[in-house]
Design an enzyme around this catalytic site. Structure first.
Site, mmCIF file in Angstrom:
data_model
loop_
_atom_site.group_PDB
_atom_site.id
_atom_site.type_symbol
_atom_site.label_atom_id
_atom_site.label_comp_id
_atom_site.label_asym_id
_atom_site.label_seq_id
_atom_site.Cartn_x
_atom_site.Cartn_y
_atom_site.Cartn_z
ATOM 1 N N ALA A 65 0.862 -1.177 0.000
ATOM 2 C CA ALA A 65 0.000 0.000 0.000
ATOM 3 C C ALA A 65 0.905 1.235 0.000
ATOM 4 O O ALA A 65 2.061 1.171 0.427
ATOM 5 C CB ALA A 65 -0.888 -0.017 1.231
ATOM 6 N N GLY A 110 0.519 -5.030 0.760
ATOM 7 C CA GLY A 110 -0.672 -5.125 -0.094
ATOM 8 C C GLY A 110 -0.411 -5.848 -1.409
ATOM 9 O O GLY A 110 -1.323 -6.430 -1.999
ATOM 10 N N GLU A 113 -0.745 -9.381 -0.522
ATOM 11 C CA GLU A 113 -2.178 -9.639 -0.283
ATOM 12 C C GLU A 113 -2.970 -9.681 -1.596
ATOM 13 O O GLU A 113 -3.933 -10.435 -1.714
ATOM 14 C CB GLU A 113 -2.737 -8.559 0.653
ATOM 15 C CG GLU A 113 -2.171 -8.676 2.061
ATOM 16 C CD GLU A 113 -2.447 -7.446 2.914
ATOM 17 O OE1 GLU A 113 -2.051 -6.331 2.500
ATOM 18 O OE2 GLU A 113 -3.085 -7.583 3.973
ATOM 19 N N GLU A 133 4.368 -4.777 7.221
ATOM 20 C CA GLU A 133 3.557 -3.718 7.844
ATOM 21 C C GLU A 133 3.924 -3.427 9.294
ATOM 22 O O GLU A 133 3.903 -2.280 9.736
ATOM 23 C CB GLU A 133 2.060 -4.085 7.778
ATOM 24 C CG GLU A 133 1.465 -4.025 6.382
ATOM 25 C CD GLU A 133 1.533 -5.340 5.627
ATOM 26 O OE1 GLU A 133 2.347 -6.203 6.012
ATOM 27 O OE2 GLU A 133 0.778 -5.510 4.667
HETATM 28 N N1 COA Z 1 4.596 3.178 -0.928
HETATM 29 C C1 COA Z 1 4.989 4.297 -1.540
HETATM 30 N N2 COA Z 1 6.087 4.385 -2.302
HETATM 31 C C2 COA Z 1 6.824 3.268 -2.429
HETATM 32 C C3 COA Z 1 6.493 2.069 -1.819
HETATM 33 C C4 COA Z 1 5.308 2.037 -1.038
HETATM 34 N N3 COA Z 1 4.877 0.914 -0.446
HETATM 35 N N4 COA Z 1 7.415 1.135 -2.131
HETATM 36 C C5 COA Z 1 8.314 1.758 -2.915
HETATM 37 N N5 COA Z 1 7.965 3.038 -3.107
HETATM 38 C C6 COA Z 1 8.664 4.052 -3.914
HETATM 39 C C7 COA Z 1 9.915 4.549 -3.198
HETATM 40 O O1 COA Z 1 9.587 5.543 -2.263
HETATM 41 C C8 COA Z 1 10.711 5.051 -4.359
HETATM 42 O O2 COA Z 1 10.203 6.315 -4.740
HETATM 43 P P1 COA Z 1 11.200 7.552 -5.080
HETATM 44 O O3 COA Z 1 11.989 7.067 -6.260
HETATM 45 O O4 COA Z 1 10.282 8.676 -5.359
HETATM 46 O O5 COA Z 1 12.047 7.717 -3.854
HETATM 47 C C9 COA Z 1 10.375 4.085 -5.481
HETATM 48 O O6 COA Z 1 9.150 3.471 -5.087
HETATM 49 C C10 COA Z 1 11.411 3.010 -5.668
HETATM 50 O O7 COA Z 1 11.637 2.386 -4.423
HETATM 51 P P2 COA Z 1 13.092 2.254 -3.756
HETATM 52 O O8 COA Z 1 12.898 2.101 -2.286
HETATM 53 O O9 COA Z 1 13.987 3.335 -4.221
HETATM 54 O O10 COA Z 1 13.550 0.873 -4.418
HETATM 55 P P3 COA Z 1 14.589 -0.182 -3.820
HETATM 56 O O11 COA Z 1 14.817 -1.169 -4.909
HETATM 57 O O12 COA Z 1 15.750 0.508 -3.191
HETATM 58 O O13 COA Z 1 13.779 -0.910 -2.616
HETATM 59 C C11 COA Z 1 11.862 -1.960 -1.601
HETATM 60 C C12 COA Z 1 12.664 -1.675 -2.891
HETATM 61 C C13 COA Z 1 10.610 -2.704 -2.005
HETATM 62 C C14 COA Z 1 12.697 -2.833 -0.666
HETATM 63 C C15 COA Z 1 11.532 -0.640 -0.890
HETATM 64 O O14 COA Z 1 10.958 0.246 -1.849
HETATM 65 C C16 COA Z 1 10.539 -0.785 0.238
HETATM 66 O O15 COA Z 1 10.923 -1.232 1.323
HETATM 67 N N6 COA Z 1 9.261 -0.400 0.011
HETATM 68 C C17 COA Z 1 8.250 -0.438 1.013
HETATM 69 C C18 COA Z 1 7.778 -1.853 1.243
HETATM 70 C C19 COA Z 1 6.721 -1.881 2.343
HETATM 71 O O16 COA Z 1 6.975 -1.656 3.494
HETATM 72 N N7 COA Z 1 5.485 -2.231 1.944
HETATM 73 C C20 COA Z 1 4.374 -2.365 2.835
HETATM 74 C C21 COA Z 1 3.576 -1.127 2.862
HETATM 75 S S1 COA Z 1 2.247 -1.288 4.037
#
Ligand code: COA
Length: 253
Positions: A65, A110, A113, A133
């Site tokens: 999400a 999400g 999910e 989460e």
């Molecule tokens: N919500 C909003 N934006 C998100 C996102 C999320 N769940 N997951 C990734 N993004 C965005 C990042 O903020 C980034 O945006 P930016 O370029 O404007 O900074 C872009 O997507 C790319 O992500 P980035 O973190 O730079 O990629 P990465 O390869 O270094 O890492 C992840 C990938 C998936 C490990 C990391 O993005 C992450 O931990 N995301 C959140 C996962 C999460 O906690 N999900 C559950 C949400 S309830």
């Protein structure tokens, strides 16, 4: 017509693509609203035999999400967001047609999910799964606490949901979170071939099979068997059954 998703139909297969690759297809309210509208159209479209759910880009089905959108929510807004996400994913699960989640990379929160709401999950060997989460101060909210233990069992689900740890594709296959792993470059072709193969089967039989599986899992074996007996009988009222069995018998003469 849609701004955050793509919707295509080909050879009896509908492809719904989350289309925010720069945000790793994070699920915000606008995406969920468009998914909700598209799913209503898919359910009523007799040309569509199978749904494939996928994400734009190579990196993710969805990385969860949208944290940016959730950051400032209070309890009431959080509850409404969760309830809406649940409603949309329940719609996938209840869809007449079977659904396949295609997972090239991250399926987190999400995104995981979303995959759980589909009937089948096919992943690239590069896929990563998790329910992170709790690290953000919230529970899984789009069905994860319910569908994950039903799919992989209480222990394996608790491990993911309490720890927030990510697992790779091999581990996801081992615990039953995915049904098949394929080489990364072959993923799209494998998923399309599977979807098209299902689309060539008898429509009523496939849809009734999905209903039987869902009904039986929710209501127990006895009720499920009775439901199956009715579904089996119902199929004999279809032209597809008559045509397909006649063709089989005639081929053998
Ligand atoms: N919500 C909003 N934006 C998100 C996102 C999320 N769940 N997951 C990734 N993004 C965005 C990042 O903020 C980034 O945006 P930016 O370029 O404007 O900074 C872009 O997507 C790319 O992500 P980035 O973190 O730079 O990629 P990465 O390869 O270094 O890492 C992840 C990938 C998936 C490990 C990391 O993005 C992450 O931990 N995301 C959140 C996962 C999460 O906690 N999900 C559950 C949400 S309830």
């Amino acid at each position: 017509m849609y701004e955050n998703i793509l919707f295509e139909k080909k050879d009896g297969v509908a492809y719904l693509t989350l289309n925010r690759p720069d945000q790793l297809n994070a699920l915000n309210g606008a995406v969920l609203k468009e998914l909700d509208d598209a799913l209503a159209a898919i359910d009523g479209d007799a040309e569509i035999r199978v749904l494939v759910v996928r994400g734009a880009g190579e990196k993710a089905l969805a990385a969860g999400a949208d944290i940016t959108e959730m950051q400032s929510m209070e309890a009431e807004a959080g509850m409404a967001f969760g309830a809406f996400g649940q409603k949309v994913f329940a719609k996938i699960e209840a869809l007449r047609q079977p659904s396949i989640a295609m997972i090239p990379g991250f399926a987190l929160g999400g995104g995981c999910e979303l995959a759980l709401a589909c009937d089948i999950r096919i992943a690239s060997e590069k896929a990563r799964f998790g329910q992170p989460e709790v690290g953000l101060g919230i529970t899984a909210g789009f069905g994860g606490t319910q569908r994950l233990p039903r799919l992989v069992g209480r222990g394996a689900a608790s491990l993911l949901l309490f720890s927030g740890n990510m697992i790779d594709a091999a581990e996801a296959l081992r615990i039953g979170l995915v049904d098949k792993i394929v080489p990364h470059d072959a993923l799209a072709a494998e998923v399309s071939a599977l979807a098209e193969g299902i689309a060539r089967q008898a429509r009523c039989a496939v849809q009734q099979t999905k209903r039987c599986i869902r009904h039986g899992l929710e209501s127990g074996l006895e009720s499920g068997l009775s439901y199956e007996a009715q579904a089996f009988g119902l199929c004999f009222s279809t032209k597809e059954q008559k045509d397909r069995m006649r063709a089989f018998v005639n081929r053998r003469r």
